[in-house]
Motif scaffolding. Structure first.
Motif, PDB file in Angstrom:
ATOM      1  N   ALA A   1      -1.156  -3.199  -3.000  1.00  0.00           N
ATOM      2  CA  ALA A   1      -1.288  -2.855  -4.282  1.00  0.00           C
ATOM      3  C   ALA A   1      -0.909  -4.120  -5.264  1.00  0.00           C
ATOM      4  O   ALA A   1      -1.333  -3.962  -7.048  1.00  0.00           O
ATOM      5  N   SER A   2      -0.704  -5.626  -4.996  1.00  0.00           N
ATOM      6  CA  SER A   2      -0.952  -6.126  -5.847  1.00  0.00           C
ATOM      7  C   SER A   2      -2.076  -6.677  -5.899  1.00  0.00           C
ATOM      8  O   SER A   2      -3.055  -7.256  -7.099  1.00  0.00           O
ATOM      9  N   MET A   3      -3.670  -5.659  -5.939  1.00  0.00           N
ATOM     10  CA  MET A   3      -5.457  -5.870  -5.553  1.00  0.00           C
ATOM     11  C   MET A   3      -4.950  -4.925  -6.670  1.00  0.00           C
ATOM     12  O   MET A   3      -6.133  -4.551  -7.370  1.00  0.00           O
ATOM     13  N   ILE A   4      -4.519  -4.168  -6.480  1.00  0.00           N
ATOM     14  CA  ILE A   4      -4.745  -2.164  -7.342  1.00  0.00           C
ATOM     15  C   ILE A   4      -4.499  -2.121  -8.291  1.00  0.00           C
ATOM     16  O   ILE A   4      -5.032  -1.503  -9.405  1.00  0.00           O
ATOM     17  N   VAL A   5      -2.675  -2.596  -8.767  1.00  0.00           N
ATOM     18  CA  VAL A   5      -1.545  -1.950  -9.668  1.00  0.00           C
ATOM     19  C   VAL A   5      -2.295  -2.790 -10.688  1.00  0.00           C
ATOM     20  O   VAL A   5      -1.797  -3.841 -10.974  1.00  0.00           O
ATOM     21  N   PRO A   6      -2.951  -1.997 -11.937  1.00  0.00           N
ATOM     22  CA  PRO A   6      -2.538  -3.519 -12.897  1.00  0.00           C
ATOM     23  C   PRO A   6      -1.366  -4.180 -13.330  1.00  0.00           C
ATOM     24  O   PRO A   6       0.037  -3.423 -12.995  1.00  0.00           O
ATOM     25  N   ASP A   7      -1.325  -5.077 -13.080  1.00  0.00           N
ATOM     26  CA  ASP A   7       0.333  -5.559 -13.988  1.00  0.00           C
ATOM     27  C   ASP A   7       1.085  -5.369 -15.505  1.00  0.00           C
ATOM     28  O   ASP A   7       2.357  -5.191 -15.108  1.00  0.00           O
ATOM     29  N   ASP A   8       0.541  -4.691 -16.103  1.00  0.00           N
ATOM     30  CA  ASP A   8       1.438  -3.882 -16.972  1.00  0.00           C
ATOM     31  C   ASP A   8       1.207  -2.638 -17.248  1.00  0.00           C
ATOM     32  O   ASP A   8       1.555  -1.591 -17.953  1.00  0.00           O
ATOM     33  N   MET A   9       1.251  -1.807 -15.828  1.00  0.00           N
ATOM     34  CA  MET A   9       1.234  -1.050 -15.616  1.00  0.00           C
ATOM     35  C   MET A   9       2.679  -0.256 -14.690  1.00  0.00           C
ATOM     36  O   MET A   9       3.498  -1.192 -13.997  1.00  0.00           O
ATOM     37  N   GLY A  10       2.990   0.456 -15.918  1.00  0.00           N
ATOM     38  CA  GLY A  10       4.423   1.031 -15.567  1.00  0.00           C
ATOM     39  C   GLY A  10       4.267   2.279 -14.485  1.00  0.00           C
ATOM     40  O   GLY A  10       4.807   1.688 -12.668  1.00  0.00           O
ATOM     41  N   GLU A  11       4.312   2.968 -14.628  1.00  0.00           N
ATOM     42  CA  GLU A  11       4.303   4.091 -12.899  1.00  0.00           C
ATOM     43  C   GLU A  11       2.702   4.238 -12.743  1.00  0.00           C
ATOM     44  O   GLU A  11       1.903   5.429 -13.982  1.00  0.00           O
ATOM     45  N   PRO A  12       2.219   3.397 -11.558  1.00  0.00           N
ATOM     46  CA  PRO A  12       1.313   4.476 -11.033  1.00  0.00           C
ATOM     47  C   PRO A  12       0.566   5.459 -11.019  1.00  0.00           C
ATOM     48  O   PRO A  12       1.638   6.121 -10.793  1.00  0.00           O
ATOM     49  N   THR A  13      -0.741   5.916 -11.320  1.00  0.00           N
ATOM     50  CA  THR A  13      -1.312   6.914 -11.501  1.00  0.00           C
ATOM     51  C   THR A  13      -1.241   7.704  -9.742  1.00  0.00           C
ATOM     52  O   THR A  13      -1.422   6.717  -9.215  1.00  0.00           O
ATOM     53  N   ASP A  14      -1.664   8.926 -10.176  1.00  0.00           N
ATOM     54  CA  ASP A  14      -2.269   9.378  -9.029  1.00  0.00           C
ATOM     55  C   ASP A  14      -3.259   8.674  -8.602  1.00  0.00           C
ATOM     56  O   ASP A  14      -3.722   8.778  -6.860  1.00  0.00           O
ATOM     57  N   ASP A  15      -3.995   8.572  -9.713  1.00  0.00           N
ATOM     58  CA  ASP A  15      -5.257   7.953  -9.216  1.00  0.00           C
ATOM     59  C   ASP A  15      -5.649   6.733  -8.280  1.00  0.00           C
ATOM     60  O   ASP A  15      -5.558   6.268  -7.656  1.00  0.00           O
ATOM     61  N   VAL A  16      -4.437   5.569  -9.120  1.00  0.00           N
ATOM     62  CA  VAL A  16      -3.969   4.247  -8.349  1.00  0.00           C
ATOM     63  C   VAL A  16      -3.952   4.363  -6.940  1.00  0.00           C
ATOM     64  O   VAL A  16      -3.632   3.841  -5.884  1.00  0.00           O
ATOM     65  N   LEU A  17      -2.016   5.100  -7.216  1.00  0.00           N
ATOM     66  CA  LEU A  17      -1.797   5.433  -5.565  1.00  0.00           C
ATOM     67  C   LEU A  17      -3.424   6.069  -5.018  1.00  0.00           C
ATOM     68  O   LEU A  17      -2.771   5.295  -3.587  1.00  0.00           O
ATOM     69  N   GLU A  18      -3.775   6.541  -4.700  1.00  0.00           N
ATOM     70  CA  GLU A  18      -5.032   7.034  -3.715  1.00  0.00           C
ATOM     71  C   GLU A  18      -5.840   5.842  -3.324  1.00  0.00           C
ATOM     72  O   GLU A  18      -5.984   5.564  -2.053  1.00  0.00           O
ATOM     73  N   GLN A  19      -6.161   4.928  -4.583  1.00  0.00           N
ATOM     74  CA  GLN A  19      -6.587   3.561  -4.228  1.00  0.00           C
ATOM     75  C   GLN A  19      -5.878   2.830  -3.167  1.00  0.00           C
ATOM     76  O   GLN A  19      -6.199   1.889  -3.142  1.00  0.00           O
ATOM     77  N   VAL A  20      -4.371   2.642  -3.543  1.00  0.00           N
ATOM     78  CA  VAL A  20      -3.853   1.621  -3.022  1.00  0.00           C
ATOM     79  C   VAL A  20      -3.627   2.623  -1.596  1.00  0.00           C
ATOM     80  O   VAL A  20      -3.559   1.602  -0.395  1.00  0.00           O
ATOM     81  N   SER A  21      -3.595   3.447  -0.780  1.00  0.00           N
ATOM     82  CA  SER A  21      -3.101   4.291  -0.277  1.00  0.00           C
ATOM     83  C   SER A  21      -4.767   4.042   0.618  1.00  0.00           C
ATOM     84  O   SER A  21      -4.563   3.571   2.163  1.00  0.00           O
ATOM     85  N   ASP A  22      -6.271   3.738   0.048  1.00  0.00           N
ATOM     86  CA  ASP A  22      -7.280   3.522   0.520  1.00  0.00           C
ATOM     87  C   ASP A  22      -7.071   2.262   0.828  1.00  0.00           C
ATOM     88  O   ASP A  22      -8.423   1.820   2.031  1.00  0.00           O
ATOM     89  N   ALA A  23      -7.060   1.181  -0.035  1.00  0.00           N
ATOM     90  CA  ALA A  23      -6.351   0.244   0.555  1.00  0.00           C
ATOM     91  C   ALA A  23      -5.510  -0.514   2.220  1.00  0.00           C
ATOM     92  O   ALA A  23      -6.382  -1.497   2.225  1.00  0.00           O
ATOM     93  N   MET A  24      -4.819   0.582   1.680  1.00  0.00           N
ATOM     94  CA  MET A  24      -4.019   0.275   3.192  1.00  0.00           C
ATOM     95  C   MET A  24      -5.317   0.206   4.081  1.00  0.00           C
ATOM     96  O   MET A  24      -4.385  -0.177   5.269  1.00  0.00           O
ATOM     97  N   MET A  25      -5.344   1.379   4.613  1.00  0.00           N
ATOM     98  CA  MET A  25      -5.737   1.266   5.675  1.00  0.00           C
ATOM     99  C   MET A  25      -6.446   0.548   5.888  1.00  0.00           C
ATOM    100  O   MET A  25      -7.095   0.172   7.500  1.00  0.00           O
ATOM    101  N   ARG A  26      -7.800   0.541   4.430  1.00  0.00           N
ATOM    102  CA  ARG A  26      -8.778  -0.725   5.104  1.00  0.00           C
ATOM    103  C   ARG A  26      -8.156  -2.659   5.258  1.00  0.00           C
ATOM    104  O   ARG A  26      -8.339  -2.592   6.868  1.00  0.00           O
TER     105      ARG A  26
END
Length: 474
Positions: free
Chosen positions: A190-215
């Motif tokens: 999440a530190s690489m994907i979620v913007p610092d100023d984002m409150g609740e992550p969107t579904d798209d951002v959560l999916e990117q975090v999930s993909d990043a975790m697998m990598r």
């Protein structure tokens, strides 16, 4: 991360300890064993890799069994080749010879670490390459890899991994970070994907975090054998469920199932070396111990409290109490912007010095910049005949102290409490404070106006700041 400001200082183990750790890492140990095993009959292909017929013998030499034995042996050979433990003797015949770097493994700790750093670079490059199954699927009719179908940009992938490792380094060395503890993989992704100023992550951002975790799960599995990290992989049961949302919020008790990574002491050494090569300023605790007091006070200005304390203790260990105190006091003088924080670090350093330093503090009692901290030091030790400070000195020391705290911590809760206490304990504080002839008077009063929760008091502070700035001519 930006290379415009220094990173927090890291505490490194001794080179001897790090070299022992490097030699015991599975990958370097295997690479060294294969380098010693290789002889004129060992055959390699045009790229220097062991020919397929040699892999079973190499795996057997390493005591490897199972389906992945040949792959692990090939990896160890590649590290041996890239690190200079073996060299190509004859490209046409595909023969090898012992590399010059092999002798370094029995040399000095620094030589051992040089070889390990070369091995680390090979493994980091491998970690950025897609999974073998993905590469096979991407082969075109001509047997060439169709990189476009992989959706893989080698440069971007390497930059992503460098960014993750940089964040892991920061979390490890920062005083309010993970320290020696493990970091949850979801937080690192999440530190690489979620913007610092984002409150609740969107579904798209959560999916990117999930993909990043697998990598990252694959990459940290690759990096663990070289000793960079200790890694607890993502629970296989979670990965087996394709519908499982890995980036979804999880209970604290379950977070370890989503992967936990810890930077090893050897890994901290390796990442610091890479960061410095990339142009970052990455200080290490202990490197100021043999410098002058001026370098110590300026150098520790950006350190956190515990790192500054550790660095100062190392410096004091090299100095006699009296001469060390004199040198610190001389270095603490100055009306420049860094002066208040130098004096704060000086005061903290002197708190570690015994009574032998008393003559040095008495020598500066009449010094307008150092007289206040000298009185504090003497009074705290119950010294006799400590002259009372003048009102002007009390106010000057107050401004200097707040300026130092601002430089060290910014608008912290501790500073806010200090500001509230000052305004409460000293009636008419602002009426007198604006007259203090200190370069930071206006800035300090403005900060007090920002920090004080009482609107009336805050307004007084701002008015005093305006008067101080007018008195200073700007």
């Amino acid at each position: 991360m930006s290379d415009s400001s220094p990173l927090p200082p890291v505490r490194l183990h001794s080179e001897a300890e790090l070299a022992r750790a490097a030699l015991s890492t599975p990958l370097l140990a295997r690479a060294a064993r294969l380098a010693r095993w290789a002889d004129p009959d060992t055959r390699v292909d045009a790229g220097g890799s062991l020919v397929e017929e040699q892999l079973p013998a190499a795996a057997d030499q390493l005591g490897l069994t199972g389906d992945d034995a040949a792959a692990y042996a090939a990896e160890a050979w590649r590290v041996a080749l890239d690190a200079g433990l073996v060299e190509i003797a004859d490209e046409d015949r595909g023969t090898v010879r012992t590399g010059e770097a092999l002798a370094l493994l029995t040399g000095s700790p620094q030589e051992v670490l040089t070889v390990w750093l070369a091995a680390l670079e090979t493994v980091l490059a491998d970690a950025s390459v897609p999974d073998l199954d993905d590469l096979v699927d991407a082969l075109d009719e001509g047997g060439e890899i169709d990189f476009a179908s992989l959706d893989w940009d080698p440069e971007s992938e390497a930059e992503f991994l460098d960014g993750v490792l940089g964040n892991l380094y920061l979390l490890t060395v920062s005083e309010d970070g993970a320290g020696d503890g493990p970091v949850p993989l979801p937080a690192l992704a999440a530190s690489m994907i979620v913007p610092d100023d984002m409150g609740e992550p969107t579904d798209d951002v959560l999916e990117q975090v999930s993909d990043a975790m697998m990598r990252l799960d694959d990459q940290f599995r690759t990096l663990e054998p070289v000793g960079l990290v200790e890694y607890r992989p993502v629970d296989e049961a979670l990965m087996a469920d394709a519908d499982e949302e890995l980036a979804a919020p999880v209970e604290e008790a379950d977070v370890s199932r989503y992967g936990m990574v810890r930077l090893t002491p050897l890994g901290a050494y390796g990442l610091r070396a890479r960061l410095m090569e990339a142009g970052f300023e990455a200080p290490v605790v202990g490197e100021l111990a043999d410098k002058g007091a001026d370098v110590l006070l300026d150098g520790t200005a950006a350190f956190g409290p515990s790192a500054a304390l550790a660095e100062t203790e190392l410096w004091l260990n090299r100095h006699e109490p009296l001469s060390g105190a004199r040198e610190l006091l001389a270095a603490a003088r100055g009306t420049d912007a860094g002066g208040p924080l130098r004096r704060l670090r000086c005061q903290q350093a002197l708190s570690l010095v015994g009574g032998e330093a008393e003559p040095a503090l008495r020598e500066v009692l009449d010094d307008p910049e150092l007289g206040g901290l000298a009185r504090v030091w003497l009074s705290e030790r119950g010294a006799a005949e400590v002259p009372a400070p003048s009102q002007d000195l009390v106010f000057w020391l107050t401004i200097d102290t707040v300026a130092a705290q601002l430089a060290a911590e910014g608008n912290s809760e501790e500073l806010q409490a200090l500001v509230e206490g000052l305004a409460e304990q000293h009636s008419g504080f602002f009426a007198a404070a604006w007259r203090v002839e200190h370069p930071a008077t206006a800035d300090v009063l403005e900060a007090m106006g920002r920090l004080h929760p009482d609107k009336k008091v805050a307004k007084e502070a701002r008015k005093a700041a305006f008067k101080a700035r007018s008195q200073q001519g700007g």
